[in-house]
Write a protein that holds these residues in place. Structure first.
Motif, PDB file in Angstrom:
ATOM      1  N   UNK A   1      49.325  41.731  47.839  1.00 35.43           N
ATOM      2  CA  UNK A   1      48.405  41.102  47.065  1.00 35.43           C
ATOM      3  C   UNK A   1      48.863  40.458  45.738  1.00 35.43           C
ATOM      4  N   UNK A   2      49.970  41.182  45.184  1.00 42.60           N
ATOM      5  CA  UNK A   2      50.679  40.558  43.902  1.00 42.60           C
ATOM      6  C   UNK A   2      51.374  39.361  44.185  1.00 42.60           C
ATOM      7  N   UNK A   3      51.887  39.328  45.574  1.00 49.00           N
ATOM      8  CA  UNK A   3      52.611  38.210  45.900  1.00 49.00           C
ATOM      9  C   UNK A   3      51.656  36.979  46.173  1.00 49.00           C
TER      10      UNK A   3
ATOM     11  N   UNK B   1      43.779  38.265  37.034  1.00 49.89           N
ATOM     12  CA  UNK B   1      43.468  39.441  36.426  1.00 49.89           C
ATOM     13  C   UNK B   1      43.299  40.527  37.586  1.00 49.89           C
ATOM     14  N   UNK B   2      42.548  40.188  38.484  1.00 48.53           N
ATOM     15  CA  UNK B   2      41.990  41.116  39.630  1.00 48.53           C
ATOM     16  C   UNK B   2      43.161  41.750  40.188  1.00 48.53           C
TER      17      UNK B   2
ATOM     18  N   UNK C   1      37.344  45.372  34.205  1.00 47.28           N
ATOM     19  CA  UNK C   1      35.923  45.043  33.503  1.00 47.28           C
ATOM     20  C   UNK C   1      35.854  43.490  33.148  1.00 47.28           C
ATOM     21  N   UNK C   2      37.073  43.035  32.736  1.00 45.54           N
ATOM     22  CA  UNK C   2      37.322  41.448  32.626  1.00 45.54           C
ATOM     23  C   UNK C   2      37.572  40.466  33.830  1.00 45.54           C
ATOM     24  N   UNK C   3      37.987  41.276  35.001  1.00 44.95           N
ATOM     25  CA  UNK C   3      38.607  40.495  36.016  1.00 44.95           C
ATOM     26  C   UNK C   3      37.320  39.971  36.960  1.00 44.95           C
ATOM     27  N   UNK C   4      36.495  39.261  36.499  1.00 42.62           N
ATOM     28  CA  UNK C   4      35.491  38.657  37.133  1.00 42.62           C
ATOM     29  C   UNK C   4      35.077  37.238  36.531  1.00 42.62           C
ATOM     30  N   UNK C   5      34.883  36.143  37.341  1.00 41.14           N
ATOM     31  CA  UNK C   5      34.675  34.864  36.641  1.00 41.14           C
ATOM     32  C   UNK C   5      33.471  34.763  35.895  1.00 41.14           C
ATOM     33  N   UNK C   6      32.353  35.495  36.329  1.00 36.77           N
ATOM     34  CA  UNK C   6      31.265  35.426  35.601  1.00 36.77           C
ATOM     35  C   UNK C   6      31.369  36.346  33.989  1.00 36.77           C
TER      36      UNK C   6
END
Lengths: 108, 108
Positions: A68-70, A26-27, B28-33
């Motif tokens: 980063x996407x790769x 997601x990040x 805002x979703x892109x974090x494991x916690x």
DNA sequence: TGATCATATCATAAAAATATAAATTGAAAA
DNA sequence: TTTTCAATTTATATTTTTATGATATGATCA
């Protein structure tokens, strides 16, 4: 235990062990410039110069975003003569963009 | 111009102007916690102490994560006696988690 | 009303993300 | 084989994210 929905049950059981991977994925999408890049690639493969023109992202920055996407498997590329042609390699990326479209664009 | 798919066309046209909002939401979703927190909340509303127990996230960190999720409209809460009960407020959050589940957990 | 409990806020430090300019690679054309 | 061009890598500064410990809030119970 109250079962609300089979999908939600599976999701809440199965996703936590994969939270690190899922969050990293997601990040890799969670940046405005990278979303622009992916929108361009959703129309079809593009070389780096074309992506730079279409998105207005500076060359060095473009390289870093593509890298980063790769790394995350979201895109891949092939060499065509002396240009590199990038394309979306991970179907989940388009699915995420579809959800974003539905909630941020198709609200009428 | 070659038209591949009506949805992809709409997506690539309509999403770029919303790229900042959409990226902020994804971030805002892109974090494991925060994914762990949202998996717990997907099962049903929870107060902060319960979320701390279920996820193992430290109290101060939990407050900050919940605050970030609230700022982005992903969660909301109500006060019950002296505890705060949080719940998922943005349907897109569950849709994103469903995509993550399908691609990171349901691969057999 | 004073103590307690649940939660949030503040302050800070460490790590990660991003942008930019300068230098480098490596394939292809002259 | 030297030059050119597309793209990457390196170096660096800035900003953002995250975690942690200490303090504060604010509702409730004694």
């Amino acid at each position: 235990m109250k079962c609300k929905d089979a999908l939600v049950m599976e999701l809440t059981d199965a996703l936590p062990p994969r939270a690190d991977e899922a969050a990293a994925f997601l990040k890799s999408l969670a940046n405005p410039h990278r979303l622009l890049i992916l929108c361009a690639l959703a129309q079809g493969e593009r070389n780096v110069s074309t992506l730079i023109e279409e998105t207005g992202v500076a060359p060095t920055s473009m390289s870093q975003h593509l890298s980063k996407l790769k790394d995350e498997g979201v895109v891949d590329f092939r060499r065509d003569h002396r240009t590199l042609t990038y394309f979306i390699a991970h179907p989940a990326a388009v699915e995420i963009m579809t959800v974003l479209y539905a909630h941020f664009c198709a609200k009428d």
